[in-house]
Motif scaffolding. Sequence first.
Motif, mmCIF file in Angstrom:
data_model
loop_
_atom_site.group_PDB
_atom_site.id
_atom_site.type_symbol
_atom_site.label_atom_id
_atom_site.label_comp_id
_atom_site.label_asym_id
_atom_site.label_seq_id
_atom_site.Cartn_x
_atom_site.Cartn_y
_atom_site.Cartn_z
ATOM 1 N N THR A 61 -17.200 8.665 -8.247
ATOM 2 C CA THR A 61 -17.636 10.059 -8.324
ATOM 3 C C THR A 61 -16.642 10.877 -9.147
ATOM 4 O OG1 THR A 61 -18.750 9.867 -6.196
ATOM 5 C CG2 THR A 61 -18.281 12.092 -6.975
ATOM 6 N N ALA A 62 -15.357 10.641 -8.927
ATOM 7 C CA ALA A 62 -14.331 11.342 -9.708
ATOM 8 C C ALA A 62 -14.458 10.993 -11.193
ATOM 9 C CB ALA A 62 -12.946 10.990 -9.191
ATOM 10 N N GLN A 63 -14.760 9.738 -11.491
ATOM 11 C CA GLN A 63 -14.945 9.310 -12.876
ATOM 12 C C GLN A 63 -16.173 10.002 -13.484
ATOM 13 O OE1 GLN A 63 -15.613 5.114 -13.302
ATOM 14 N NE2 GLN A 63 -15.115 5.122 -15.482
ATOM 15 N N LEU A 64 -17.232 10.123 -12.706
ATOM 16 C CA LEU A 64 -18.439 10.807 -13.176
ATOM 17 C C LEU A 64 -18.146 12.276 -13.487
ATOM 18 C CD1 LEU A 64 -21.495 10.733 -13.703
ATOM 19 C CD2 LEU A 64 -21.837 11.159 -11.268
ATOM 20 N N MET A 83 -19.650 19.666 -9.472
ATOM 21 C CA MET A 83 -18.335 19.841 -8.837
ATOM 22 C C MET A 83 -18.474 19.993 -7.322
ATOM 23 S SD MET A 83 -16.080 19.551 -11.153
ATOM 24 C CE MET A 83 -14.669 20.158 -10.297
ATOM 25 N N GLY A 84 -19.441 20.787 -6.884
ATOM 26 C CA GLY A 84 -19.665 20.965 -5.447
ATOM 27 C C GLY A 84 -20.085 19.680 -4.769
ATOM 28 N N VAL A 89 -18.979 14.587 -1.601
ATOM 29 C CA VAL A 89 -18.822 13.128 -1.565
ATOM 30 C C VAL A 89 -17.407 12.769 -1.116
ATOM 31 C CG1 VAL A 89 -18.703 11.043 -2.995
ATOM 32 C CG2 VAL A 89 -20.614 12.630 -3.257
ATOM 33 N N ALA A 90 -16.411 13.476 -1.647
ATOM 34 C CA ALA A 90 -15.021 13.211 -1.257
ATOM 35 C C ALA A 90 -14.830 13.435 0.243
ATOM 36 C CB ALA A 90 -14.067 14.089 -2.067
ATOM 37 N N SER A 95 -14.398 11.027 5.628
ATOM 38 C CA SER A 95 -14.860 10.929 7.021
ATOM 39 C C SER A 95 -15.207 9.497 7.393
ATOM 40 C CB SER A 95 -16.079 11.823 7.237
ATOM 41 O OG SER A 95 -15.733 13.175 7.098
ATOM 42 N N VAL A 96 -15.824 8.770 6.478
ATOM 43 C CA VAL A 96 -16.157 7.372 6.742
ATOM 44 C C VAL A 96 -14.883 6.562 6.940
ATOM 45 C CG1 VAL A 96 -17.141 5.260 5.743
ATOM 46 C CG2 VAL A 96 -18.395 7.412 5.580
#
Length: 133
Positions: A61-64, A83-84, A89-90, A95-96
């Motif tokens: 996700t960070a790469q995207l 960004m939101g 996702v982060a 949490s997982v």
Amino acid sequence: VGGTATDFYKRHSRWTEGLLSAAKAVGWGASALVSTADEVVSGTGKFEQLEVTSHEIAASTAQLVAASRVKADKDSQNFVKVMGNSKSVANATASVVAASKQCMKLTEESKLVAVDYSQLSAVQVFSDKTRRL
């Protein structure tokens, strides 16, 4: 400099490939996370695998987001949404990971508790087993 979206993506084909690759990695990670969670719940998987898969989703996700940032208009509503969603996702993957670590700890602690049922009455055994459930 104008043109269609197709023209833009053709002109920036390397960037487009990177963006699509990152998006596919996020999708793959989500699918892998579901499979891994199913395995953990069924007892065939490990909590560590769940954590690794969660980290992979966060990294993808960070790469995207990084790929999007290169060409995005910083004031674009779509980029603001990306960004939101990235922050969501982060938070979800964190949490997982936290839940996985907690479950792993509880599982390890439950293995340490050995009960000798041979000296207990049937009522005491049933009561103890029911309490543990």
